[in-house]
Design a protein around this motif. Structure first.
Motif, PDB file in Angstrom:
ATOM      1  N   ASP A 153      28.153  52.195  32.672  1.00 20.78           N
ATOM      2  CA  ASP A 153      27.618  52.401  31.338  1.00 20.78           C
ATOM      3  C   ASP A 153      27.657  51.079  30.586  1.00 20.78           C
ATOM      4  O   ASP A 153      28.725  50.538  30.311  1.00 20.78           O
ATOM      5  CB  ASP A 153      28.450  53.458  30.592  1.00 20.78           C
ATOM      6  N   GLU A 154      26.480  50.541  30.268  1.00 21.24           N
ATOM      7  CA  GLU A 154      26.422  49.226  29.618  1.00 21.24           C
ATOM      8  C   GLU A 154      26.961  49.261  28.193  1.00 21.24           C
ATOM      9  O   GLU A 154      27.181  48.205  27.592  1.00 21.24           O
ATOM     10  CB  GLU A 154      24.984  48.714  29.609  1.00 21.24           C
ATOM     11  N   ASP A 155      27.198  50.457  27.637  1.00 20.59           N
ATOM     12  CA  ASP A 155      27.732  50.551  26.284  1.00 20.59           C
ATOM     13  C   ASP A 155      29.238  50.294  26.228  1.00 20.59           C
ATOM     14  O   ASP A 155      29.793  50.085  25.149  1.00 20.59           O
ATOM     15  CB  ASP A 155      27.443  51.939  25.688  1.00 20.59           C
ATOM     16  N   VAL A 156      29.931  50.319  27.380  1.00 22.37           N
ATOM     17  CA  VAL A 156      31.372  50.068  27.400  1.00 22.37           C
ATOM     18  C   VAL A 156      31.621  48.580  27.150  1.00 22.37           C
ATOM     19  O   VAL A 156      31.036  47.736  27.829  1.00 22.37           O
ATOM     20  CB  VAL A 156      31.980  50.489  28.751  1.00 22.37           C
ATOM     21  N   PRO A 157      32.483  48.237  26.193  1.00 23.14           N
ATOM     22  CA  PRO A 157      32.767  46.821  25.925  1.00 23.14           C
ATOM     23  C   PRO A 157      33.384  46.142  27.138  1.00 23.14           C
ATOM     24  O   PRO A 157      33.936  46.795  28.022  1.00 23.14           O
ATOM     25  CB  PRO A 157      33.772  46.887  24.757  1.00 23.14           C
ATOM     26  N   PRO A 158      33.308  44.796  27.185  1.00 22.34           N
ATOM     27  CA  PRO A 158      33.834  44.071  28.344  1.00 22.34           C
ATOM     28  C   PRO A 158      35.348  44.181  28.475  1.00 22.34           C
ATOM     29  O   PRO A 158      36.074  44.304  27.487  1.00 22.34           O
ATOM     30  CB  PRO A 158      33.401  42.618  28.086  1.00 22.34           C
ATOM     31  N   LEU A 159      35.808  44.134  29.716  1.00 23.40           N
ATOM     32  CA  LEU A 159      37.226  44.168  30.041  1.00 23.40           C
ATOM     33  C   LEU A 159      37.431  43.374  31.324  1.00 23.40           C
ATOM     34  O   LEU A 159      36.662  43.512  32.272  1.00 23.40           O
ATOM     35  CB  LEU A 159      37.694  45.615  30.247  1.00 23.40           C
ATOM     36  N   SER A 160      38.464  42.534  31.370  1.00 19.07           N
ATOM     37  CA  SER A 160      38.762  41.803  32.599  1.00 19.07           C
ATOM     38  C   SER A 160      40.264  41.772  32.818  1.00 19.07           C
ATOM     39  O   SER A 160      41.050  42.005  31.896  1.00 19.07           O
ATOM     40  CB  SER A 160      38.210  40.372  32.530  1.00 19.07           C
ATOM     41  N   PHE A 161      40.660  41.493  34.061  1.00 17.60           N
ATOM     42  CA  PHE A 161      42.076  41.428  34.424  1.00 17.60           C
ATOM     43  C   PHE A 161      42.184  40.686  35.743  1.00 17.60           C
ATOM     44  O   PHE A 161      41.189  40.538  36.473  1.00 17.60           O
ATOM     45  CB  PHE A 161      42.687  42.839  34.545  1.00 17.60           C
ATOM     46  N   ASN A 162      43.367  40.213  36.070  1.00 19.67           N
ATOM     47  CA  ASN A 162      43.596  39.502  37.323  1.00 19.67           C
ATOM     48  C   ASN A 162      44.337  40.405  38.303  1.00 19.67           C
ATOM     49  O   ASN A 162      45.218  41.168  37.897  1.00 19.67           O
ATOM     50  CB  ASN A 162      44.423  38.239  37.098  1.00 19.67           C
ATOM     51  N   VAL A 163      44.005  40.288  39.580  1.00 22.14           N
ATOM     52  CA  VAL A 163      44.691  41.044  40.626  1.00 22.14           C
ATOM     53  C   VAL A 163      45.161  40.071  41.708  1.00 22.14           C
ATOM     54  O   VAL A 163      44.610  38.982  41.856  1.00 22.14           O
ATOM     55  CB  VAL A 163      43.782  42.129  41.254  1.00 22.14           C
ATOM     56  N   PRO A 164      46.164  40.458  42.507  1.00 29.09           N
ATOM     57  CA  PRO A 164      46.648  39.587  43.586  1.00 29.09           C
ATOM     58  C   PRO A 164      45.592  39.383  44.668  1.00 29.09           C
ATOM     59  O   PRO A 164      44.683  40.194  44.832  1.00 29.09           O
ATOM     60  CB  PRO A 164      47.854  40.362  44.144  1.00 29.09           C
ATOM     61  N   GLU A 165      45.737  38.311  45.423  1.00 34.45           N
ATOM     62  CA  GLU A 165      44.819  38.019  46.517  1.00 34.45           C
ATOM     63  C   GLU A 165      44.868  39.093  47.602  1.00 34.45           C
ATOM     64  O   GLU A 165      43.921  39.249  48.371  1.00 34.45           O
ATOM     65  CB  GLU A 165      45.164  36.659  47.131  1.00 34.45           C
ATOM     66  N   SER A 166      45.970  39.842  47.681  1.00 33.69           N
ATOM     67  CA  SER A 166      46.118  40.877  48.708  1.00 33.69           C
ATOM     68  C   SER A 166      45.401  42.168  48.354  1.00 33.69           C
ATOM     69  O   SER A 166      45.516  43.158  49.074  1.00 33.69           O
ATOM     70  CB  SER A 166      47.610  41.167  48.947  1.00 33.69           C
ATOM     71  N   PHE A 167      44.650  42.182  47.248  1.00 30.11           N
ATOM     72  CA  PHE A 167      43.862  43.350  46.875  1.00 30.11           C
ATOM     73  C   PHE A 167      42.460  43.225  47.471  1.00 30.11           C
ATOM     74  O   PHE A 167      41.810  42.193  47.347  1.00 30.11           O
ATOM     75  CB  PHE A 167      43.757  43.464  45.353  1.00 30.11           C
ATOM     76  N   GLU A 222      59.026  46.279  43.361  1.00 29.79           N
ATOM     77  CA  GLU A 222      58.019  45.228  43.521  1.00 29.79           C
ATOM     78  C   GLU A 222      56.658  45.678  42.989  1.00 29.79           C
ATOM     79  O   GLU A 222      55.946  44.889  42.342  1.00 29.79           O
ATOM     80  CB  GLU A 222      57.895  44.838  45.000  1.00 29.79           C
ATOM     81  N   PHE A 223      56.301  46.947  43.235  1.00 31.46           N
ATOM     82  CA  PHE A 223      55.034  47.448  42.722  1.00 31.46           C
ATOM     83  C   PHE A 223      55.047  47.524  41.193  1.00 31.46           C
ATOM     84  O   PHE A 223      54.030  47.245  40.544  1.00 31.46           O
ATOM     85  CB  PHE A 223      54.717  48.821  43.323  1.00 31.46           C
ATOM     86  N   CYS A 224      56.174  47.900  40.613  1.00 30.20           N
ATOM     87  CA  CYS A 224      56.288  47.938  39.153  1.00 30.20           C
ATOM     88  C   CYS A 224      56.096  46.544  38.567  1.00 30.20           C
ATOM     89  O   CYS A 224      55.369  46.370  37.582  1.00 30.20           O
ATOM     90  CB  CYS A 224      57.650  48.503  38.740  1.00 30.20           C
ATOM     91  N   ASP A 225      56.745  45.563  39.166  1.00 31.45           N
ATOM     92  CA  ASP A 225      56.598  44.183  38.690  1.00 31.45           C
ATOM     93  C   ASP A 225      55.151  43.712  38.819  1.00 31.45           C
ATOM     94  O   ASP A 225      54.627  43.002  37.948  1.00 31.45           O
ATOM     95  CB  ASP A 225      57.513  43.248  39.474  1.00 31.45           C
ATOM     96  N   MET A 226      54.490  44.119  39.910  1.00 28.11           N
ATOM     97  CA  MET A 226      53.118  43.681  40.151  1.00 28.11           C
ATOM     98  C   MET A 226      52.160  44.240  39.107  1.00 28.11           C
ATOM     99  O   MET A 226      51.324  43.507  38.555  1.00 28.11           O
ATOM    100  CB  MET A 226      52.668  44.101  41.544  1.00 28.11           C
ATOM    101  N   ILE A 227      52.273  45.528  38.797  1.00 28.04           N
ATOM    102  CA  ILE A 227      51.328  46.098  37.831  1.00 28.04           C
ATOM    103  C   ILE A 227      51.579  45.547  36.432  1.00 28.04           C
ATOM    104  O   ILE A 227      50.636  45.357  35.650  1.00 28.04           O
ATOM    105  CB  ILE A 227      51.355  47.638  37.855  1.00 28.04           C
ATOM    106  N   VAL A 228      52.834  45.239  36.113  1.00 28.06           N
ATOM    107  CA  VAL A 228      53.116  44.605  34.822  1.00 28.06           C
ATOM    108  C   VAL A 228      52.441  43.242  34.755  1.00 28.06           C
ATOM    109  O   VAL A 228      51.853  42.865  33.730  1.00 28.06           O
ATOM    110  CB  VAL A 228      54.633  44.486  34.586  1.00 28.06           C
ATOM    111  N   SER A 229      52.491  42.498  35.860  1.00 30.44           N
ATOM    112  CA  SER A 229      51.835  41.189  35.906  1.00 30.44           C
ATOM    113  C   SER A 229      50.326  41.323  35.713  1.00 30.44           C
ATOM    114  O   SER A 229      49.695  40.518  35.020  1.00 30.44           O
ATOM    115  CB  SER A 229      52.126  40.495  37.241  1.00 30.44           C
TER     116      SER A 229
END
Length: 211
Positions: free
Chosen positions: A9-23, A191-198
């Protein structure tokens, strides 16, 4: 690696985030031809040691999965694969969706989400202050029964699974971003908790440069 939110939906405003290389991002795309092309590249990346005998049947499977995920409203989906010190592999599923709400004030929206989630006795719902604004996390642990037909020793097993879901209200419109991480590798829960916080600390609602 910066990952823009892909929306249908092009009406949704932009959003970005970083993910690990292992994703490994699943090929969520609006059209079947683009999904097929992206799925082919996805399986070659995911199964880099495979060959055409593996890639050819796997690509349509992931294309079909991507179509269903797109229809369900997801904007981003990925598999996270991580090597362990003993040579094993742990994994998680990570998704992001943009959900329309009737509230444009992030603080009011977050307080409402927290109140709603806290009503459930099995939810560990908590307030979060992120660089991008207020958010609400909800942790759920569930024990899943694996039938004897699916186990190596033909005995019924109990598997503990964990889910971390974080609701981040948009400051730029009546939407909430819902980040969900699910894993059966709960021995690496911290480790997963720390990752999602990052990941969450990199969330931005700013338009990309040049747009």
């Amino acid at each position: 690696m910066t990952t823009p939110l892909i929306t249908v939906d092009e009406d949704v405003p932009p959003l970005s985030f970083n993910v690990p290389e292992s994703f490994f991002s699943l090929p969520l795309a609006a059209g079947p031809e683009e999904r097929a092309q992206l799925s082919d590249a996805f399986v070659r990346d995911l199964y880099s040691r495979g060959d055409e005998s593996l890639w050819a049947p796997a690509a349509p499977f992931y294309a079909a999965m991507a179509e269903q995920l797109t229809l369900s409203g997801l904007s981003y989906s990925a598999l996270g694969l991580f090597s362990t010190d003993d040579g094993g592999v742990v994994q998680c599923a990570f998704t992001v969706a943009a959900v329309e709400t009737n509230q444009t004030d992030p603080d009011i929206a977050a307080h409402g989400i927290l109140a709603a989630l806290a009503r459930e006795p099995h939810h560990d719902a908590r307030w979060m202050d992120l660089p991008c604004g207020p958010a609400v996390s909800c942790v759920t642990l569930r024990e899943v029964t694996i039938s004897s037909e699916l186990t190596a020793d033909q005995e019924e097993k109990q598997l503990l699974t964990g889910q971390i879901q974080v609701h981040v209200p948009f400051p730029t419109g009546p939407y909430t971003a819902v980040f969900t991480l699910h894993t059966a590798s709960t021995e690496y829960w911290n480790e997963f908790c720390d990752m999602i916080v990052s990941i969450l600390r990199t969330v931005s609602f700013e338009p990309a440069v040049g747009n």
